[in-house]
Design a protein around this motif. Structure first.
Motif: not given
Length: 725
Positions: A629-649
């Motif tokens: 959570s800490i590392y990933t959300e620092r750069y992408l926020r949460t999957p609930q807020e930014n699903s495209e940021g998680y899945d597009d790459n």
């Protein structure tokens, strides 16, 4: 005549290159013939004029801790010998871990590693005056044993609870009682704090030794991650709490234990539970504790001053950032009790600032389009600050001194390359470590004005060995992408490089936020493997993409909310630029990386498959939904807020685009980037009916090492490159 001479010279040069010894993987990973020497164990004593080190008597072979003069390096006193460190007939290891008043030494025996920064051991205290050895506890191994500043007590953690051993009465007092595995942690961090906020011991003695400030982690609602350990007839399951993006984190609270009253109170850190406390630090006042409070998005950092008598707190400084804030340990409270120094990216680059204790900025101490990369501290008797920075180049590091008022800046390091320093307690001496891509560590001792006192280690033998094998440093290059961004890179060419020939290229990538691979410094075994490949006729190249560090906030944080996109574009552009060079075969370009680099190489062989013929991914993240959570959300926020940021790459979503040769490697005991990433990426590739190779290393963690593991791993990668690129 001249033409004949030139031909003879060229023939001689070629012959010289051919006579170089051939590097083997055993040379690198087993024999260690390229290892360089360092200067370690030199611990400054508080007088600043002497230091302690562990020495061996040349005649008797007896080890001893010596007090040495910085001025001439001579031993002025043998403080104690290994004969003094006997406990019930057992010889304890030597140690230089003195307490603050230098009356006692803390010794760790039978140490066991837990995670990256944590371990447990049997601890002992050696009293320098009485020569007595005291066992810290006989009730099981301890974590984080720490002497009080006055040397009267030792605090430690066992089974998630804090204990204090009184060295006078030898009484062991239990401070907390609610510690429980995978539920409550007192005095230590949970897994994700240890990994991403980079500390494991989570209790701190006050300057007057009367109070302990400590963290409590309630991780009872954090989801459990299970790893199979293949060690018995029936494999066991190792379970620990690991919060993934968007999942529940530990609820963190800060507490103060009064040693004399044996009472505890809770610090007011606000009503919000879904937040971080990335640091606490005592001020010069033992009744005031500074608490860092950060929101879950990690773009707002508040400094709180807490009253140790009541637990009440107040915000004295708030920093906001449109992207995210990087946490460090630079906060320094001055002895005047009225000011503190910190580093911040307020103007877009990491610089030093002076504040008063009311939270008002007094001044920005350093300025410029360059970064402070390490703050060494301040000599308050002269108001001189010491730091390392990138002022000469993002690829270089130099050591500087500057006055607290920002004036009289002096560059202490003189040689181009990477320079770092270790200062004596009063800043009257410093040890300078210099290296460059062509020069192993050159370690020298200097007085505070920069004057050379003596050479400590020049690694001349290591340099001779490297030269005899033709080990080459990097050649740096820059190019501008189609987006108009200038990127830095390096390459290592074959020793007998012929610009009229064309060579295959293996690119190396890490590329994660704030990282750097392209730097003018001497590198270790990985760089030696690159030289090994160069001897086999390959060019090894590396490009630092957007998102990497030390070029200012906008460059580093340009990947915010969309990890992988710009980085992959830049690696593809790097490959295209390389392909345009006349000496490179554009049809034979591969790429490999580890961890974030494995993530990048996986993206390059899928989304960039038309460019790369081969890729190797070691321990890769294959979807950010699986990381912490800490590392990933620092750069992408949460999957609930930014699903495209998680899945597009995320490579796992592009398995059907895989082309070329691909080798996927992972350790089954990786507590950091879980084996799950590669298992499910493998399944996606299988279901896409794509051909690939894979290797797993049983029970190995993220580093994949131990015994012959490194030799086997690099042997497998070597064969894959030689057979497919």
């Amino acid at each position: 005549m001249k033409r004949s001479l030139i031909i003879l010279m060229l023939m001689g040069s070629t012959s010289f290159a051919q006579t170089k010894k051939e590097i083997t993987l055993e040379d690198i990973f087993q024999k260690g013939i390229f290892n360089t020497k360092t200067v370690s164990g030199l611990r400054s004593l508080k007088d600043g004029k002497t230091y302690v080190s562990i020495e061996t008597n040349s005649e008797t072979g007896l080890k001893y801790v010596a007090k040495n003069n910085y001025s001439d390096g001579k031993v002025s006193e043998a403080i104690f010998t290994e004969k003094d460190l006997l406990f019930k007939g057992r010889k304890l290891p030597m140690s230089t871990h003195f307490n603050e008043d230098e009356s006692k030494v803390l010794i760790a025996d039978e140490e066991e590693s837990i995670y990256r920064r944590s371990s447990k051991a049997n601890y002992y205290v050696f009293d320098l005056r009485s020569k007595k050895v005291t066992e810290v506890s006989s009730n099981g191994k301890q974590l984080f044993a720490t002497l009080s500043p006055d040397g009267s007590k030792v605090a430690f953690v066992r089974e998630n609870n804090i204990f204090i051993k009184d060295l006078h009465t030898e009484e062991e007092v239990q401070v907390t009682h609610d510690g429980k595995k995978n539920e409550i942690i007192n005095g230590g961090t949970d897994w994700v704090y240890e990994e991403e906020f980079a500390f494991a011991r989570a209790f701190f003695w006050s300057p007057d030794s009367k109070t302990i400030a400590y963290y409590k982690f309630d991780e009872s609602e954090v989801p459990v991650y299970s790893m199979t350990v293949f060690d018995k007839l029936y494999p066991t399951e190792y379970q620990y709490k690991y919060p993934k993006p968007g999942e529940k984190n530990s609820v963190v609270s800060i507490h103060l234990y009064d040693i004399n009253q044996q009472s505890t109170l809770t610090v007011d850190v606000g009503k919000e539970k879904d937040q971080y406390i990335p640091r606490i630090k005592w001020t010069q006042d033992p009744e005031t504790l500074c608490v860092f409070r950060m929101n879950r998005h990690q773009n707002k950092l508040e400094y709180l001053f807490a009253d140790t008598k009541t637990g009440a707190s107040k915000v004295i400084l708030t920093e906001d950032n449109k992207y995210y804030i990087n946490i460090n340990d630079d906060l320094t409270f001055l002895k005047d009790g009225e000011h503190f120094i910190l580093t911040s990216e307020l103007d877009g680059y990491n610089h030093l600032y002076l504040y008063n204790n009311k939270g008002n900025m007094v001044r920005q101490i350093t300025k410029g389009d360059w970064e402070i990369t390490k703050f060494y501290g301040i000599n308050e008797s002269t108001n001189t600050l010491y730091y390392q920075s990138t002022e000469s180049s993002p690829l270089q590091r130099d050591v500087y001194a500057v006055k607290l008022n920002g004036k009289n800046k002096t560059r202490l390091s003189k040689e181009a390359g990477t320079n770092s320093a270790t200062f004596s307690a009063d800043y009257s001496y410093y040890i300078l470590n210099h290296s460059s891509t062509n020069t192993p560590a050159n370690i020298t001792l200097h007085s505070k004005n920069g004057k050379l006192v003596r050479m400590l280690e020049d690694n001349s033998q290591a340099k001779q060995v490297a030269d005899s094998y033709g080990v080459k440093g990097s050649e740096f290059f820059q190019f501008t992408t189609s987006a108009g961004v200038e990127l830095n890179g390096y390459m290592i060419k074959p020793l007998d490089f012929d610009p009229q020939k064309q060579y295959p290229v293996l690119m190396y990538v890490y590329g994660g936020p704030g990282s750097q691979n392209v730097a003018d410094s001497w590198n270790g075994s990985r760089s030696l493997w690159f030289n090994f490949l160069a001897q086999k006729g390959y060019i090894v190249a590396c490009v630092d993409n957007r998102g990497t560090g030390f070029r200012g906030q906008e460059f580093q944080k340009s990947t915010y909310l969309n990890l992988g996109k710009l980085e992959t574009e830049d690696q593809i552009e790097g490959a295209k630029w390389l392909a345009q060079q006349p000496y490179i075969d554009g049809n034979r370009i591969g790429i490999w990386g580890w961890s974030y680099g494995g993530y990048m190489s996986s993206l390059c062989i899928t989304k960039g498959a038309d460019i790369f013929k081969l890729a190797i991914a070691v321990a890769p993240v294959t979807t950010w939904r699986y990381y912490d959570s800490i590392y990933t959300e620092r750069y992408l926020r949460t999957p609930q807020e930014n699903s495209e940021g998680y899945d597009d790459n995320s490579p796992i979503n592009f398995a059907d685009q895989l082309k070329g040769k691909f080798l996927l490697i992972h350790g089954t005991g990786d507590d950091n980037v879980h084996f799950q990433n590669s298992v499910l990426f493998s399944e996606a590739i299988i279901q896409a009916n794509k051909s690939f190779d894979q290797a797993y290393y049983p029970n190995k963690n993220h580093g994949i090492y131990g015994g012959n593991t490194s030799l086997h791993l690099y042997g497998k990668m070597t064969d894959f490159v030689l057979n497919n690129l």
